[in-house]
Design an enzyme around this catalytic site. Structure first.
Site, short mmCIF file in Angstrom:
data_model
loop_
_atom_site.label_atom_id
_atom_site.label_comp_id
_atom_site.label_asym_id
_atom_site.label_seq_id
_atom_site.Cartn_x
_atom_site.Cartn_y
_atom_site.Cartn_z
NE ARG A 192 20.00 100.45 87.88
CZ ARG A 192 20.93 99.60 87.46
NH1 ARG A 192 21.52 98.54 87.44
NH2 ARG A 192 22.47 100.39 86.02
CD GLU A 216 34.06 103.87 74.35
OE1 GLU A 216 33.18 103.15 74.15
OE2 GLU A 216 33.94 104.09 76.09
NE ARG A 231 28.14 107.48 79.94
CZ ARG A 231 27.67 106.52 79.60
NH1 ARG A 231 28.53 105.39 80.16
NH2 ARG A 231 26.25 105.76 79.66
N GLY A 289 30.79 96.95 79.04
CA GLY A 289 29.72 97.03 80.55
C GLY A 289 28.73 95.98 80.86
CG ASP A 330 34.68 98.73 80.06
OD1 ASP A 330 34.51 97.94 78.59
OD2 ASP A 330 32.74 98.46 80.13
CG HIS A 390 31.73 101.15 76.54
ND1 HIS A 390 32.13 102.11 76.43
CD2 HIS A 390 31.04 100.49 76.86
CE1 HIS A 390 30.80 103.14 76.82
NE2 HIS A 390 29.89 101.84 77.82
#
Length: 320
Positions: A156, A267, A238, A288, A262, A286
């Site tokens: 997608r 993390e 990822r 997104g 990102d 991160h």
């Protein structure tokens, strides 16, 4: 009263994004604003909680963690996929796992935003103007029109990247193990013969793959060496898709021109991590999926999931 804990509300917005009154009438809600990485400390904070709302894949709920949470009965993940939750182990322990709506364009929009930022050196020029030394036009950007956008992974989000790249006049080429030439043609793009073929011809490479044993480290030193010295790499999928040491070396030596990230192996990114100072790297924390629209979808879905479970009719239940 049922105890509900919402994890990782970094922005202090969870309670304000949607109307929680239907839950508040029946539950005690606690919000944790800082990520708790220590598993023992997290288990202590979640003691007595029957419902936990997890933000994406930040927190691992494996069998060991679930054993530490004997009171847990409903675990909600934002979004409909979460590889950090052992759904089979949860079901075996009588824990219902539910998802929420999500899946908007936010991650793809950020990926293309990083492409624009890299191409036009937006962070560097903005910092130069703000800091005043040097203060005006510190370097040269590149146009996107006519450049080759290589899309690795064609689900997608990969399809969204085609639309964005085409709108900017880019020549889009894609590769994934499942993408056929016929499917590529129907989308108005070219299919690379291999990942190596895509890397060698692309001016911008953007990754949109799930993290699996087969994709971990899919971009290492050998792959980076195939890229043009003028090329840029973007990863918003990822962190472990890209070998950290290899990318750092490629940036330091100029093997590629730059990168936009990102996502990271661990993390939040540690304060002293070399990514924070690597040349040619635009790194963001991160974000997104961190948009008002996405969060409203997430927390509306969380409210619905809690009420459904309380009423004995859970919604969007994730099967093992």
């Amino acid at each position: 009263m049922t105890k509900v804990v919402i994890l990782d509300d970094y922005q202090h917005v969870a309670r304000d994004m949607v109307d929680w009154s239907s839950v508040e009438a029946r539950c005690q809600i606690e919000v944790l604003h800082e990520h708790i990485a220590d598993r023992a400390a997290l288990a202590a904070r979640l003691a007595g909680a029957e419902v936990v709302v997890a933000m994406r894949e930040r927190t691992v709920f494996d069998a060991c963690m679930l054993d530490r949470l004997p009171d847990l009965r409903l675990l909600i993940t934002t979004g409909m996929v979460n590889k950090s939750i052992d759904i089979a182990a949860a079901h075996a322990r009588g824990v219902t796992v539910c998802g929420t709506p999500g899946g908007g364009p936010s991650a793809a929009e950020l990926a293309f935003g990083l492409i624009l930022a890299l191409a036009r050196r937006i962070p560097q020029e903005a910092d130069g103007l703000r800091n005043g030394d040097p203060q005006w036009q510190t370097g040269l950007g590149v146009d996107l029109a006519g450049k080759v956008l290589g899309i690795v992974g064609f689900g997608r989000l990969g399809m969204m990247m085609v639309r964005y790249g085409t709108a900017f006049g880019m020549d889009c080429v894609a590769w994934s193990r499942s993408l056929t030439k016929e499917d590529a043609t129907s989308q108005g793009i070219r299919r690379a013969d291999s990942l190596e073929d895509l890397l060698s011809q692309s001016d911008f490479v953007t990754l949109h793959l799930p993290l699996t044993p087969a994709t971990t480290g899919v971009i290492g030193r050998a792959q980076l060496d195939l890229m043009k010295p003028s090329a840029f790499l973007v990863n918003t999928s990822r962190g472990p898709l890209v070998e950290e040491a290899a990318l750092l070396d490629a940036l330091e030596t100029g093997a590629i021109r730059g990168a936009g990230l990102d996502v990271y192996d661990i993390e939040p990114l540690s304060t002293g991590h070399p990514y924070r100072s690597a040349p040619g790297l635009i790194a963001v924390p991160h974000i997104g999926y961190v948009t008002e629209d996405t969060y409203r979808n997430y927390f509306t879905g969380a409210v619905d999931a809690i009420i459904g479970w309380l009423d004995g009719a859970p919604v969007r239940v994730l099967a093992p």
